[in-house]
Design an enzyme around this catalytic site. Structure first.
Site, PDB file in Angstrom:
ATOM      1  N   HIS A 132      42.846  22.963  41.729  1.00 33.45           N
ATOM      2  CA  HIS A 132      44.149  22.609  42.289  1.00 33.45           C
ATOM      3  C   HIS A 132      45.043  23.837  42.410  1.00 33.45           C
ATOM      4  O   HIS A 132      46.265  23.705  42.546  1.00 33.45           O
ATOM      5  CB  HIS A 132      44.813  21.545  41.412  1.00 33.45           C
ATOM      6  CG  HIS A 132      44.006  20.290  41.320  1.00 33.45           C
ATOM      7  ND1 HIS A 132      44.158  19.241  42.203  1.00 33.45           N
ATOM      8  CD2 HIS A 132      43.009  19.926  40.467  1.00 33.45           C
ATOM      9  CE1 HIS A 132      43.303  18.279  41.888  1.00 33.45           C
ATOM     10  NE2 HIS A 132      42.583  18.680  40.843  1.00 33.45           N
ATOM     11  N   LYS A 170      50.393  55.586  28.983  1.00 39.46           N
ATOM     12  CA  LYS A 170      50.936  55.683  27.623  1.00 39.46           C
ATOM     13  C   LYS A 170      51.789  56.942  27.471  1.00 39.46           C
ATOM     14  O   LYS A 170      52.884  56.913  26.905  1.00 39.46           O
ATOM     15  CB  LYS A 170      49.797  55.730  26.598  1.00 39.46           C
ATOM     16  CG  LYS A 170      48.987  54.450  26.468  1.00 39.46           C
ATOM     17  CD  LYS A 170      47.906  54.671  25.415  1.00 39.46           C
ATOM     18  CE  LYS A 170      46.948  53.503  25.322  1.00 39.46           C
ATOM     19  NZ  LYS A 170      45.869  53.768  24.345  1.00 39.46           N
ATOM     20  N   GLU A 207      37.782  47.354  32.068  1.00 30.59           N
ATOM     21  CA  GLU A 207      38.032  48.594  31.343  1.00 30.59           C
ATOM     22  C   GLU A 207      36.737  49.384  31.179  1.00 30.59           C
ATOM     23  O   GLU A 207      36.754  50.609  31.109  1.00 30.59           O
ATOM     24  CB  GLU A 207      38.654  48.292  29.976  1.00 30.59           C
ATOM     25  CG  GLU A 207      39.333  49.490  29.335  1.00 30.59           C
ATOM     26  CD  GLU A 207      40.168  49.124  28.126  1.00 30.59           C
ATOM     27  OE1 GLU A 207      41.410  49.184  28.218  1.00 30.59           O
ATOM     28  OE2 GLU A 207      39.580  48.774  27.085  1.00 30.59           O
TER      29      GLU A 207
END
Length: 541
Positions: free
Chosen positions: A378, A506, A347
């Site tokens: 793994h 938004k 960000e």
């Protein structure tokens, strides 16, 4: 001078071979390692030599970095697009020197607010703060998102061995109701205190979760609105909205414009941390970060860990076109550290425009990802060892653990060190071929399989080794990465402290919500066909 200019390209022509570099210089580790108190920083396994490091340091010296460091710590408004100072460092500054921002000494403000948080924590922990029915508080639910969630959640988990208050701390962030329900299913409305962490008190996810939590509480108390004041506190700058919600303004704690969300765990946002580990330990967290602030501010670049971290990352981005950085903490307590740092890094530096507003013609922020060792071995380490993508790696290890299972700790550390060694040396075709012959395969079989088992090696990594994972050392570790992010932003000439890229989603989300509820609205009529069809599919479920 920009860091990512054409002059950096020639550094790749040094053709660094790590095995050769170690073979010819028995002091390589000594040259390419640093220490700050109980943190050891080994960057010897990076694709550098004396010449490359000197070149990188010269670029840093010629940049505006020294001035920018002074400006940040002195309260200059280096967040140029929002005309704000960047002073999360002031929240943990233990000095008494006045620091004036917009005509006010913010040190006094910070000290006053810390005292208020401390008093609240002590009041709840001691049992002097009671729920509406008179019962002692047993659970804290932090409702926030982004920096109001990721940092505190990471620290609370990382410092679990230091939990000392008998309070259980829960975190709710996602607008998906399941996030809230998971918390509500395990808490009692009569013994729960909610923290609403939202500077604007209008963040959609936080507000919706808070309203639902309030309804849940009032449902238990037969809609008696007076109960809200006993079970909610807020961290916000919007006092009118806090009061309207039913929270006593005496229990609304400050968020300042000069503290960005992703750097806010040091502020009142860290209240949930203090509820878990006690306020004294919270202060040790701040003290650890402050030790790095002083070190970063006062140490020459060649011995400055955040500067070296940033130079290496920027070097790989500009010279090797690396688009990814792996972060591998070898400690289960740091299971949320990657999530936290993803926000802090991506960000901050996910920008394509320089400070002056021009489009940059070089690569800036990278994708930061990773996971806890040994789980990652793994899962995704295969790509690190044999993939054809250039991915620098940071290993984080803790020398001693909080438990007495020494054999587990030794195995964990052995795996961490082995992974960095494997990335560096790899294994050649001849090595693999001879091993296969020794294992009983014939020449034809060995030749067929050998190519698949070759590991190229010469892949860069850094290892950060902490003596222990304590509040103090964790604070220091976080601050190292915070300052690394800042330095990269300066080198790339970008603003690391705004985040305009998140705003469009938004805004569109609000429009689409209106469209979903009213297909005659302008918002619905203005939708593209794909989004309209998706809404139709949902409605016809």
């Amino acid at each position: 001078m920009l860091f990512c200019d054409d002059s950096k390209k020639y550094l790749k022509e040094q053709n660094i071979n790590l095995k050769n570099e170690f073979d010819k210089d028995d002091k390589r580790v000594e040259k390419f390692s640093l220490k700050h108190q109980n943190i050891y920083f080994d960057y010897s396994k990076n694709l550098i030599n004396n010449y490359i490091l000197k070149s990188l340091l010269e670029s840093a010296e010629k940049s505006s970095l020294k001035d920018k460091i002074k400006q940040m710590f002195n309260g200059a408004k280096i967040n140029s697009t929002e005309h704000r100072a960047v002073l999360h460092t002031a929240l943990r500054d233990l000095s008494s020197t006045p620091l004036i921002v917009d005509g006010q000494d913010i040190r006094q403000e910070v000290t006053k607010e810390k005292q208020r948080v401390k008093e609240l924590v002590e009041k709840v922990v001691s049992g002097r703060w009671r729920g509406f029915s008179g019962k002692k508080i047993t659970d804290i639910v932090n409702i926030g998102i982004g920096g109001s969630d990721l940092g505190p959640k990471m620290v609370v988990r990382a410092l679990q061995p230091y939990h000392c208050t008998d309070l259980k701390v829960h975190f709710v962030s996602n607008v998906d109701a399941d996030s809230l329900l998971q918390a509500l299913h395990v808490v009692d409305p009569e013994t729960t205190l909610f923290i609403i962490a939202s500077k604007s008190f209008s963040t959609e996810e936080t507000l919706l979760n808070s309203i639902s939590a309030r309804e849940w509480l009032l449902d238990h108390y037969y809609e008696d609105e007076k109960a809200v004041a006993n079970h909610f506190v807020a961290i916000s700058s919007k006092l009118d909205k806090v009061k309207e919600f039913g929270i006593d303004l005496e229990h609304c704690y400050k968020m300042w414009d000069w503290v960005g969300g992703r750097y806010s765990l040091w502020s009142s946002i860290g209240m949930s941390i203090a509820f878990a580990i006690g306020y004294d330990n919270f202060e040790k967290l701040l003290a650890g970060a402050y030790s790095v602030d002083k070190y970063f501010k006062e140490t020459e670049f060649s011995k400055n860990i955040p500067v070296i971290m940033a130079l290496l990352a920027s070097y790989y981005s500009c010279t090797y076109n690396s688009q990814s950085q792996a972060l591998l903490p070898y400690d289960e307590r740091l299971c949320y550290f990657v999530d936290y740092l993803q926000q802090a890094d991506m960000e901050s530096n996910g920008k394509s425009v320089n400070i002056a507003g021009g489009t940059v013609n070089y690569q800036t922020g990278v994708v930061l990802w990773g996971g806890v060792g040994t789980n990652g071995q793994h899962a995704f380490h295969q790509l690190l060892h044999q993939g054809n993508i250039f991915i620098p790696v940071d290993f984080i290890a803790i020398a001693t653990s909080h438990h007495n299972y020494d054999n587990h700790q030794q195995a964990l550390l052995a795996n961490c060190f082995a992974q960095s060694q494997a990335l560096m040396f790899g294994q050649s075709y001849d090595m693999v071929y001879n091993e296969l012959l020794k294992s009983g395969l014939n020449e034809t079989q060995a030749k067929k399989l050998a190519a698949h088992k070759v590991i190229p090696g010469n892949r860069p990594s850094t290892t950060i080794l902490l003596d222990e994972l304590s509040p103090y050392s964790l604070g220091a570790l976080i601050a190292l990465y915070e300052h690394k992010i800042f330095v990269q932003g300066v080198l790339w000439d970008i603003n690391s402290y705004d985040q305009w890229g998140v705003e469009l989603g938004k805004k569109l989300g609000k429009n689409i919500l209106k469209a979903m509820n009213d297909d005659s609205s302008d918002e619905y009529q203005n939708l593209d066909d794909s989004t309209r069809q998706l809404i139709a599919k949902v409605k016809n479920k």
